[in-house]
Design an enzyme around this catalytic site. Sequence first.
Site, PDB file in Angstrom:
ATOM      1  N   ALA A  23       0.868  -1.191   0.000  1.00  0.00           N
ATOM      2  CA  ALA A  23       0.000   0.000   0.000  1.00  0.00           C
ATOM      3  C   ALA A  23       0.903   1.239   0.000  1.00  0.00           C
ATOM      4  O   ALA A  23       0.736   2.147   0.809  1.00  0.00           O
ATOM      5  CB  ALA A  23      -0.960  -0.004   1.187  1.00  0.00           C
ATOM      6  N   HIS A  25       3.101   4.583  -0.695  1.00  0.00           N
ATOM      7  CA  HIS A  25       2.786   5.979  -1.000  1.00  0.00           C
ATOM      8  C   HIS A  25       4.084   6.767  -1.032  1.00  0.00           C
ATOM      9  O   HIS A  25       5.181   6.190  -0.900  1.00  0.00           O
ATOM     10  CB  HIS A  25       1.799   6.546   0.031  1.00  0.00           C
ATOM     11  N   HIS A  28       6.855   6.046   1.467  1.00  0.00           N
ATOM     12  CA  HIS A  28       7.710   4.892   1.148  1.00  0.00           C
ATOM     13  C   HIS A  28       8.686   5.243   0.017  1.00  0.00           C
ATOM     14  O   HIS A  28       9.857   4.860   0.047  1.00  0.00           O
ATOM     15  CB  HIS A  28       6.865   3.699   0.692  1.00  0.00           C
ATOM     16  N   GLN A  52       1.756  -8.923  13.586  1.00  0.00           N
ATOM     17  CA  GLN A  52       1.829  -7.610  14.247  1.00  0.00           C
ATOM     18  C   GLN A  52       0.457  -6.946  14.350  1.00  0.00           C
ATOM     19  O   GLN A  52       0.349  -5.829  14.820  1.00  0.00           O
ATOM     20  CB  GLN A  52       2.852  -6.710  13.558  1.00  0.00           C
ATOM     21  N   LYS A 143       7.934   8.387  10.999  1.00  0.00           N
ATOM     22  CA  LYS A 143       6.490   8.419  11.247  1.00  0.00           C
ATOM     23  C   LYS A 143       6.123   7.377  12.317  1.00  0.00           C
ATOM     24  O   LYS A 143       5.354   7.646  13.225  1.00  0.00           O
ATOM     25  CB  LYS A 143       5.766   8.159   9.922  1.00  0.00           C
ATOM     26  N   SER A 179       0.370   7.986   5.450  1.00  0.00           N
ATOM     27  CA  SER A 179       0.210   6.659   6.031  1.00  0.00           C
ATOM     28  C   SER A 179      -0.677   5.833   5.111  1.00  0.00           C
ATOM     29  O   SER A 179      -1.597   6.367   4.484  1.00  0.00           O
ATOM     30  CB  SER A 179      -0.470   6.791   7.402  1.00  0.00           C
ATOM     31  N   ARG A 181      -2.837   3.952   6.049  1.00  0.00           N
ATOM     32  CA  ARG A 181      -4.178   3.922   6.646  1.00  0.00           C
ATOM     33  C   ARG A 181      -4.970   5.200   6.343  1.00  0.00           C
ATOM     34  O   ARG A 181      -6.173   5.230   6.591  1.00  0.00           O
ATOM     35  CB  ARG A 181      -4.098   3.686   8.151  1.00  0.00           C
TER      36      ARG A 181
HETATM   37  O1  PAF Z   1       6.366  -0.292   9.152  1.00  0.00           O
HETATM   38  C1  PAF Z   1       5.937  -1.293   8.534  1.00  0.00           C
HETATM   39  O2  PAF Z   1       5.459  -1.201   7.402  1.00  0.00           O
HETATM   40  C2  PAF Z   1       6.006  -2.661   9.202  1.00  0.00           C
HETATM   41  O3  PAF Z   1       5.807  -2.558  10.566  1.00  0.00           O
HETATM   42  C3  PAF Z   1       7.301  -3.427   8.874  1.00  0.00           C
HETATM   43  C4  PAF Z   1       8.533  -2.725   9.420  1.00  0.00           C
HETATM   44  C5  PAF Z   1       7.449  -3.596   7.377  1.00  0.00           C
HETATM   45  C6  PAF Z   1       7.250  -4.819   9.505  1.00  0.00           C
HETATM   46  O4  PAF Z   1       6.175  -5.562   9.039  1.00  0.00           O
END
Ligand code: PAF
Length: 270
Positions: A23, A25, A28, A52, A143, A179, A181
């Site tokens: 996802a 953006h 990233h 997680q 972030k 984000s 989200r």
């Molecule tokens: O920040 C994230 O996108 C995730 O927590 C990570 C570091 C890729 C671990 O799944």
Amino acid sequence: MATASAALKQKGAGVAFVPTMGALHEGHATLMRRAHESGAAVITSVYVNPTQFGPREDFNQYPRTFDADCALCEQAGVSLVFAPADEEMYPSGFAAVSTWVDELQVAKRLEGERRPGHFRGVCTVVAKLFNIVQPDTAFFGQKDYQQLKVIERMVRDLRYPIEIVPVPTVCEADGLAMSSRNRYLAPVERAKATVLSRALRAASESGETDPLQLEALIKDVVAGVPEVRLDYAEVVDGQTLERISRVRPGDVALIAASLGATRLIDNVIL
Ligand code: PAF
């Protein structure tokens, strides 16, 4: 993946790693560009890590946009995208994990308290990814400030020969921290969400050094938008994330709040 990474390393400039859950953006893309600018070959992972997410969190809804993610990676200078299947990351199944990596100090408070098991899932998957990709450097966004500090501690404690490179948060034009989200927000919520960055900016520009006063200031600004339900606003030590009695440079104000069903976090380094 390990073979491909070793081949990239043989070219001599090293391997820079950007772990993600897809996802993707502009935030990233900035991590990837920074990694690319370091001169190393860039590897990105795209893996929505089940361990997680809490039982009532958004694992099933989490946006999966793999084709668009690959296009963004290519444009940002990524050499290789690693998108493992669940069986590759959790050979015994993620419902019956027998080996965890758990950082117990930096992860203890704030997100760790509200999202039990979250950082254990993050550390475990990042440790696995580090073992597979074997990068020289790994880029993490500020972030997710607590995540960054947890990973730094894990790398130090487990002696990973990897340099963690923090990258400042990228914001939308109106100040909202980018984000994955954010795409859950309805347009009307989207506008209200900017109160988080406004509150943090007010705190950082105030010059106040009493953490309790700073927290009160943040809470006051957020209270101006009643639809935003504040979870926490805390001013803490920038390394340990423990409470402090006076703010020094490098300490951090962190905020978490919900708007409808969407939970948002942001922070500012003071
Ligand atoms: O920040 C994230 O996108 C995730 O927590 C990570 C570091 C890729 C671990 O799944």
